[in-house]
Design a protein around this motif. Structure first.
Motif, short mmCIF file in Angstrom:
data_model
loop_
_atom_site.label_atom_id
_atom_site.label_comp_id
_atom_site.label_asym_id
_atom_site.label_seq_id
_atom_site.Cartn_x
_atom_site.Cartn_y
_atom_site.Cartn_z
N TRP A 195 -8.02 -7.40 -11.09
CA TRP A 195 -8.00 -6.03 -11.62
C TRP A 195 -8.59 -6.02 -13.03
O TRP A 195 -7.92 -6.37 -14.01
CB TRP A 195 -6.57 -5.46 -11.64
CG TRP A 195 -6.59 -3.96 -11.73
CD1 TRP A 195 -6.51 -3.08 -10.69
CD2 TRP A 195 -6.72 -3.17 -12.91
NE1 TRP A 195 -6.58 -1.79 -11.15
CE2 TRP A 195 -6.71 -1.80 -12.51
CE3 TRP A 195 -6.84 -3.46 -14.27
CZ2 TRP A 195 -6.82 -0.74 -13.42
CZ3 TRP A 195 -6.96 -2.42 -15.18
CH2 TRP A 195 -6.94 -1.07 -14.75
N GLY A 199 -2.23 -2.66 -8.87
CA GLY A 199 -3.05 -1.46 -8.75
C GLY A 199 -2.64 -0.42 -9.76
O GLY A 199 -1.52 -0.44 -10.29
N LEU A 232 -5.99 5.78 -5.99
CA LEU A 232 -6.20 4.47 -6.60
C LEU A 232 -7.51 4.46 -7.39
O LEU A 232 -8.55 4.90 -6.90
CB LEU A 232 -6.23 3.38 -5.53
CG LEU A 232 -4.88 2.84 -5.06
CD1 LEU A 232 -5.03 2.13 -3.72
CD2 LEU A 232 -4.28 1.90 -6.10
N TYR A 274 0.07 -8.60 -6.05
CA TYR A 274 -0.87 -7.50 -5.88
C TYR A 274 -0.71 -6.57 -7.07
O TYR A 274 0.38 -6.45 -7.64
CB TYR A 274 -0.58 -6.73 -4.58
CG TYR A 274 -1.17 -7.39 -3.36
CD1 TYR A 274 -2.54 -7.47 -3.20
CD2 TYR A 274 -0.34 -7.92 -2.37
CE1 TYR A 274 -3.09 -8.09 -2.07
CE2 TYR A 274 -0.88 -8.52 -1.24
CZ TYR A 274 -2.25 -8.60 -1.11
OH TYR A 274 -2.80 -9.21 -0.01
N GLY A 302 -9.08 -0.66 -7.02
CA GLY A 302 -8.13 -0.42 -5.95
C GLY A 302 -6.94 -1.36 -6.00
O GLY A 302 -6.57 -1.89 -7.05
N LEU A 303 -6.32 -1.56 -4.85
CA LEU A 303 -5.19 -2.49 -4.74
C LEU A 303 -5.75 -3.88 -4.50
O LEU A 303 -6.29 -4.16 -3.42
CB LEU A 303 -4.26 -2.07 -3.61
CG LEU A 303 -3.06 -2.99 -3.35
CD1 LEU A 303 -2.17 -3.11 -4.57
CD2 LEU A 303 -2.26 -2.48 -2.15
N GLU A 357 0.80 -1.23 0.00
CA GLU A 357 0.00 0.00 0.00
C GLU A 357 0.83 1.28 0.00
O GLU A 357 0.49 2.23 -0.72
CB GLU A 357 -0.96 0.00 1.19
CG GLU A 357 -2.16 -0.90 1.05
CD GLU A 357 -3.04 -0.87 2.27
OE1 GLU A 357 -4.27 -0.90 2.10
OE2 GLU A 357 -2.51 -0.80 3.40
#
Length: 261
Positions: free
Chosen positions: A239, A256, A228, A254, A232-233, A220
């Protein structure tokens, strides 16, 4: 890429993350030392690499469709079609893309990264993310830093241990971008594969490649001060912008996309 730039020697005795990633994606531009690392990794690593690259394709295409026509891709890796510039220029033929990577073998394949459309521009810098000032200075020769730029850091930062301060490096790069720019980022994690964490770390350690997988709370801060965009993340497989994620798959990354206010 500057004409006459001396080509650094490729050390085939040591594995390199870009070449291991190439092996994971089914590429041929790697050496036995890279293959040894790849073969030691959990089997799921191949699928995670492919799903991470698919995220990059979706994010780059979405930004191009929303008017972003300049991209700075650091940690490019060995060309695997479609490359970022092919995704972007299929949407915006006049887009300008600058690639940067520190692996000499990527420099050897730079010609494949420079196959721009007639209207657009692509360039390649043999440079290291640990020297962001150098990358920014050279990128300014091809990109207009008075207009929005998408900074792409895909599957790169988990190879920077904490003592190299990756948060500062990202902040330095982002701070140089004008308002309306974007950060595209993916980062290795064991949050969905805790049972594979030990084997993954051991494989890279055996190859003397630093690896610092991070949790969500540790990823983060790379987006500190940024906005974002939805969703989001999230994990790379989650995604999606133009349609919901088709299936719920585990991911080793992860991902983003965030806007520079």
């Amino acid at each position: 890429m500057t004409a006459g730039t001396p080509r650094p020697r490729i050390d085939t005795s040591k594995p390199h993350p870009a070449r291991v990633y190439d092996w994971l994606l089914g590429g041929k531009d790697n050496y036995p030392v890279d293959q040894q690392v790849g073969e030691t990794l959990p089997e799921e690593a191949r699928g995670n690499a492919a799903r991470n690259r698919a995220f990059m394709h979706r994010a780059a295409a979405w930004l191009a469709k929303n008017g972003v026509d300049q991209f700075l891709d650091i940690g490019t890796g060995i060309p695997t079609e479609p490359n970022l510039h092919q995704i972007v220029q299929a949407v915006v033929p006049g887009a300008r893309i600058v690639y940067a990577d520190n692996d000499p073998i990527v420099l050897r394949h730079a010609e494949a990264l420079l196959t721009s459309t007639p209207e657009g521009v692509t360039d390649f810098l043999h440079a290291d993310v640990r020297r962001p000032g150098t990358i920014l200075d050279r990128a300014r020769e091809a990109l207009d830093f008075d207009r929005p730029i998408a900074l792409s850091l895909i599957a790169l930062l988990h190879f920077l241990p904490d003592d190299e301060d990756p948060y500062r490096l990202v902040s330095t790069l982002v701070d140089a971008l004008p308002s309306g720019s974007y950060l595209i980022l993916s980062h290795g994690t064991a949050d969905q594969h805790p049972e594979l964490k030990q084997d993954t770390e051991a494989a890279y350690k055996k190859g003397a490649i630093p690896l610092r997988m991070r949790t969500r709370s540790e990823v983060e801060p790379f987006f500190a001060g940024l906005q974002l965009v939805p969703p989001g993340l999230v994990f790379a497989t989650e995604w999606y912008q133009e349609e919901p994620a088709p299936v719920q798959e585990r991911s080793g990354f992860y991902a983003g996309v965030a806007r520079v206010p």
